[in-house]
Design a protein around this motif. Structure first.
Motif, PDB file in Angstrom:
ATOM      1  N   ASN A   1      -0.936   8.445   4.998  1.00 10.27           N
ATOM      2  CA  ASN A   1      -1.755   7.236   4.633  1.00 10.27           C
ATOM      3  C   ASN A   1      -1.834   7.195   2.981  1.00 10.27           C
ATOM      4  O   ASN A   1      -2.538   6.151   2.482  1.00 10.27           O
ATOM      5  CB  ASN A   1      -3.181   7.460   5.394  1.00 10.27           C
ATOM      6  N   ALA A   2      -1.379   8.140   2.455  1.00  7.67           N
ATOM      7  CA  ALA A   2      -0.932   8.015   1.125  1.00  7.67           C
ATOM      8  C   ALA A   2      -0.281   6.854   0.566  1.00  7.67           C
ATOM      9  O   ALA A   2      -0.285   6.444  -0.427  1.00  7.67           O
ATOM     10  CB  ALA A   2      -0.290   9.241   0.304  1.00  7.67           C
ATOM     11  N   ARG A   3       0.547   6.417   1.580  1.00  9.57           N
ATOM     12  CA  ARG A   3       1.401   5.186   1.318  1.00  9.57           C
ATOM     13  C   ARG A   3       0.395   4.076   0.931  1.00  9.57           C
ATOM     14  O   ARG A   3       0.766   3.303   0.287  1.00  9.57           O
ATOM     15  CB  ARG A   3       2.251   4.650   2.460  1.00  9.57           C
ATOM     16  N   GLY A   4      -0.628   3.956   1.793  1.00 11.14           N
ATOM     17  CA  GLY A   4      -1.506   2.747   1.646  1.00 11.14           C
ATOM     18  C   GLY A   4      -2.141   3.046   0.344  1.00 11.14           C
ATOM     19  O   GLY A   4      -2.654   1.829  -0.375  1.00 11.14           O
ATOM     20  N   THR A   5      -2.766   4.259   0.115  1.00 18.31           N
ATOM     21  CA  THR A   5      -3.523   4.333  -1.026  1.00 18.31           C
ATOM     22  C   THR A   5      -2.688   4.089  -2.638  1.00 18.31           C
ATOM     23  O   THR A   5      -3.356   3.386  -3.449  1.00 18.31           O
ATOM     24  CB  THR A   5      -4.583   5.241  -1.225  1.00 18.31           C
ATOM     25  N   GLU A   6      -1.561   4.578  -2.606  1.00 19.02           N
ATOM     26  CA  GLU A   6      -1.008   4.536  -3.798  1.00 19.02           C
ATOM     27  C   GLU A   6      -0.450   3.080  -3.991  1.00 19.02           C
ATOM     28  O   GLU A   6      -0.352   2.584  -5.086  1.00 19.02           O
ATOM     29  CB  GLU A   6       0.269   5.400  -3.535  1.00 19.02           C
ATOM     30  N   LEU A   7      -0.312   2.316  -2.759  1.00 19.24           N
ATOM     31  CA  LEU A   7       0.181   0.747  -3.148  1.00 19.24           C
ATOM     32  C   LEU A   7      -1.110   0.039  -3.684  1.00 19.24           C
ATOM     33  O   LEU A   7      -0.617  -0.928  -3.973  1.00 19.24           O
ATOM     34  CB  LEU A   7       0.553   0.490  -1.683  1.00 19.24           C
ATOM     35  N   LEU A   8      -2.402   0.587  -3.756  1.00 19.16           N
ATOM     36  CA  LEU A   8      -3.290   0.021  -4.094  1.00 19.16           C
ATOM     37  C   LEU A   8      -3.303  -0.428  -5.857  1.00 19.16           C
ATOM     38  O   LEU A   8      -4.169  -1.103  -6.443  1.00 19.16           O
ATOM     39  CB  LEU A   8      -4.665   0.648  -4.056  1.00 19.16           C
ATOM     40  N   MET A   9      -2.560   0.662  -6.494  1.00 17.28           N
ATOM     41  CA  MET A   9      -2.431   0.769  -7.893  1.00 17.28           C
ATOM     42  C   MET A   9      -1.817  -0.703  -8.528  1.00 17.28           C
ATOM     43  O   MET A   9      -2.355  -1.215  -9.561  1.00 17.28           O
ATOM     44  CB  MET A   9      -1.553   1.761  -8.331  1.00 17.28           C
ATOM     45  N   PRO A  10      -0.754  -1.174  -8.042  1.00 19.16           N
ATOM     46  CA  PRO A  10      -0.594  -2.364  -8.785  1.00 19.16           C
ATOM     47  C   PRO A  10      -1.452  -3.467  -8.918  1.00 19.16           C
ATOM     48  O   PRO A  10      -1.451  -4.236  -9.789  1.00 19.16           O
ATOM     49  CB  PRO A  10       0.719  -2.923  -7.759  1.00 19.16           C
ATOM     50  N   LEU A  11      -2.085  -3.764  -7.673  1.00 20.57           N
ATOM     51  CA  LEU A  11      -3.268  -4.731  -7.907  1.00 20.57           C
ATOM     52  C   LEU A  11      -4.461  -4.159  -8.853  1.00 20.57           C
ATOM     53  O   LEU A  11      -4.892  -4.912  -9.526  1.00 20.57           O
ATOM     54  CB  LEU A  11      -4.067  -5.044  -6.639  1.00 20.57           C
ATOM     55  N   TRP A  12      -4.856  -3.066  -8.889  1.00 16.28           N
ATOM     56  CA  TRP A  12      -5.587  -2.184  -9.700  1.00 16.28           C
ATOM     57  C   TRP A  12      -5.123  -2.632 -10.949  1.00 16.28           C
ATOM     58  O   TRP A  12      -5.981  -2.720 -11.776  1.00 16.28           O
ATOM     59  CB  TRP A  12      -5.818  -0.845  -9.310  1.00 16.28           C
TER      60      TRP A  12
ATOM     61  N   PHE B   1     -14.366  -0.539 -12.150  1.00 14.31           N
ATOM     62  CA  PHE B   1     -14.497  -1.573 -10.987  1.00 14.31           C
ATOM     63  C   PHE B   1     -13.823  -0.447 -10.017  1.00 14.31           C
ATOM     64  O   PHE B   1     -13.190   0.472 -10.127  1.00 14.31           O
ATOM     65  CB  PHE B   1     -13.723  -2.816 -10.942  1.00 14.31           C
ATOM     66  N   ASN B   2     -14.136  -0.863  -8.623  1.00 10.89           N
ATOM     67  CA  ASN B   2     -13.462   0.036  -7.495  1.00 10.89           C
ATOM     68  C   ASN B   2     -13.533  -0.802  -6.126  1.00 10.89           C
ATOM     69  O   ASN B   2     -13.972  -2.012  -6.043  1.00 10.89           O
ATOM     70  CB  ASN B   2     -14.268   1.319  -7.235  1.00 10.89           C
ATOM     71  N   TYR B   3     -12.482  -0.561  -5.430  1.00 12.20           N
ATOM     72  CA  TYR B   3     -12.551  -1.045  -4.175  1.00 12.20           C
ATOM     73  C   TYR B   3     -13.504  -0.845  -3.111  1.00 12.20           C
ATOM     74  O   TYR B   3     -14.023   0.442  -3.132  1.00 12.20           O
ATOM     75  CB  TYR B   3     -11.286  -0.632  -3.272  1.00 12.20           C
TER      76      TYR B   3
ATOM     77  N   PRO C   1     -10.172  -5.719  13.251  1.00  7.70           N
ATOM     78  CA  PRO C   1      -9.491  -6.643  12.105  1.00  7.70           C
ATOM     79  C   PRO C   1     -10.721  -7.238  11.280  1.00  7.70           C
ATOM     80  O   PRO C   1     -10.309  -7.901  10.403  1.00  7.70           O
ATOM     81  CB  PRO C   1      -8.570  -7.296  12.556  1.00  7.70           C
ATOM     82  N   ASP C   2     -12.051  -7.220  11.709  1.00  6.19           N
ATOM     83  CA  ASP C   2     -13.148  -7.990  10.918  1.00  6.19           C
ATOM     84  C   ASP C   2     -13.373  -7.237   9.833  1.00  6.19           C
ATOM     85  O   ASP C   2     -14.714  -6.460   9.844  1.00  6.19           O
ATOM     86  CB  ASP C   2     -14.207  -8.187  11.920  1.00  6.19           C
ATOM     87  N   PHE C   3     -12.696  -6.821   8.912  1.00  2.22           N
ATOM     88  CA  PHE C   3     -13.013  -6.541   7.445  1.00  2.22           C
ATOM     89  C   PHE C   3     -12.446  -6.985   6.394  1.00  2.22           C
ATOM     90  O   PHE C   3     -11.418  -7.734   6.661  1.00  2.22           O
ATOM     91  CB  PHE C   3     -12.819  -4.800   7.578  1.00  2.22           C
ATOM     92  N   ASN C   4     -12.748  -6.744   5.227  1.00  2.00           N
ATOM     93  CA  ASN C   4     -11.996  -7.386   4.290  1.00  2.00           C
ATOM     94  C   ASN C   4     -12.252  -6.390   2.868  1.00  2.00           C
ATOM     95  O   ASN C   4     -13.158  -5.761   2.836  1.00  2.00           O
ATOM     96  CB  ASN C   4     -12.401  -8.740   4.065  1.00  2.00           C
ATOM     97  N   TYR C   5     -11.431  -6.540   1.997  1.00  2.00           N
ATOM     98  CA  TYR C   5     -11.619  -6.223   0.628  1.00  2.00           C
ATOM     99  C   TYR C   5     -12.639  -6.768  -0.089  1.00  2.00           C
ATOM    100  O   TYR C   5     -12.730  -7.887  -0.292  1.00  2.00           O
ATOM    101  CB  TYR C   5     -10.134  -5.747  -0.198  1.00  2.00           C
ATOM    102  N   LYS C   6     -13.341  -5.845  -0.981  1.00  2.00           N
ATOM    103  CA  LYS C   6     -14.213  -6.403  -1.955  1.00  2.00           C
ATOM    104  C   LYS C   6     -14.105  -5.471  -3.170  1.00  2.00           C
ATOM    105  O   LYS C   6     -13.861  -4.351  -3.351  1.00  2.00           O
ATOM    106  CB  LYS C   6     -15.713  -6.249  -1.718  1.00  2.00           C
TER     107      LYS C   6
END
Lengths: 215, 215
Positions: free
Chosen positions: A185-196, A208-210, B206-211
């Motif tokens: 699942n590290a794939r998912g969280t590491e991929l947040l960095m470009p948007l961050w 700020f944070n998700y 799937p009823d969730f979203n990013y904030k």
């Protein structure tokens, strides 16, 4: 508890300083024990805080934090005595950012693999827990800088190791910790960095944070 | 307004149905005008809703929505009369998911490029706006399914096109729309999908979203 913090950059500094402030013993590690950032930090944070080589830091810590630049993490870990990783919780805070082509950075590992998985695969003797890699280092150690509810993601293969990390994170002030499952699942969280990084540029602040909003 | 919805899957169906419910004329497009999902939908949503080929749908719509499978989007767009894209807003809802190796899916384009950018680069005559690709299709058209505040990300090179899309999204019920900037920001939002899929498996809904939480 004794912590080995690998890396003397902003992230390692923030985490090591927080750990010392909580009464833990910390050795910050870098390529050489002459590292100026490490020495300055140790002068300001002794006697609980001290500095050494990556190898000395890994030997010292009961729990290790990888705060090296993600693109070079595996190279750093390969310099260690593998016995110093054996059975230890290794909190992988890094993101495999490639800034050699300017900003926004891209990733050196992604999509079908991740840094967290790569570490666990190459060092099966360590208990890798991916955590803290989805927010700024000041937010990592003081989540109240961002008001209201927001989330921290962790993942790893070892349940007890994750409990150790969750306990530490709660001590940091984290209230909502989402355990995603195993280290893939590290794939998912590491991929947040470009948007961050894009949000950082847009907002002009890293405070700020998700948060995952759901029923 | 007349909309061309490319794709008759769940995403295309949800968006086309919403648009018809709002009084818009919609032609849903697929590889052939014999497509059963398209025909069934048109029977239930006529006379405002109708179905046709991708090319007919693109010719019909004043605004186009790309709801094809992201891995095949460029192939689909290449079959269109390019004049039917000229000057039009093309809302790119797709993610370039590769499910051929099972779940969780990986991405066919990522990191140094994105689907949104690829479309804009190959079809400069269209005004590509990346939007709606970071949540489930039922949430896209009814953001109130997820309680409280949560965000939708959009990006694109054309300011007027983004205003058109924001207006439509507000009509869908979206209250917080974060405009990230130009179309290269699609890299950031498409990379949210791997974590999204893991959260879907974890939550069982799937009823969730990013904030994005900030000061």
């Amino acid at each position: 508890m004794r912590f080995g913090v690998l890396g003397t950059g902003m992230v390692g500094n923030a985490l090591a300083t927080k750990l010392v402030s909580m009464g833990h013993e910390v050795m910050m590690g870098s390529r050489t024990d002459e590292n100026e950032q490490g020495r300055t930090w140790a002068e300001q944070n002794g006697p609980l805080g001290r500095t050494g080589t990556f190898a000395q830091s890994a030997a010292f810590g009961e729990v290790l934090l990888n705060c090296t630049q993600g693109a070079f993490t595996l190279d750093v870990l390969r310099t260690l005595d593998r016995g110093d990783l054996s059975g230890k919780v290794l909190i992988d805070v890094a993101n495999p950012l490639d800034m050699s082509h300017g900003m926004p950075a891209t990733l050196t590992i992604c999509n079908t693999d991740s840094l967290g998985e790569s570490i666990q695969r190459e060092f099966p003797e360590a208990k890798v827990v991916k955590a803290l890699n989805t927010c700024n280092c000041q937010v990592m150690v003081d989540p109240g800088r961002v008001p209201g509810e927001h989330d921290l993601f962790i993942c790893g293969n070892d349940g007890k190791a994750k409990e150790t990390v969750k306990s530490l994170l709660r001590d940091f002030g984290w209230k909502s910790i989402i355990d995603l499952g195993d280290i893939t699942n590290a794939r998912g969280t590491e991929l947040l960095m470009p948007l961050w990084m894009r949000l950082w540029a847009l907002f002009g602040t890293p405070d700020f944070n998700y948060k995952i909003v759901r029923n």
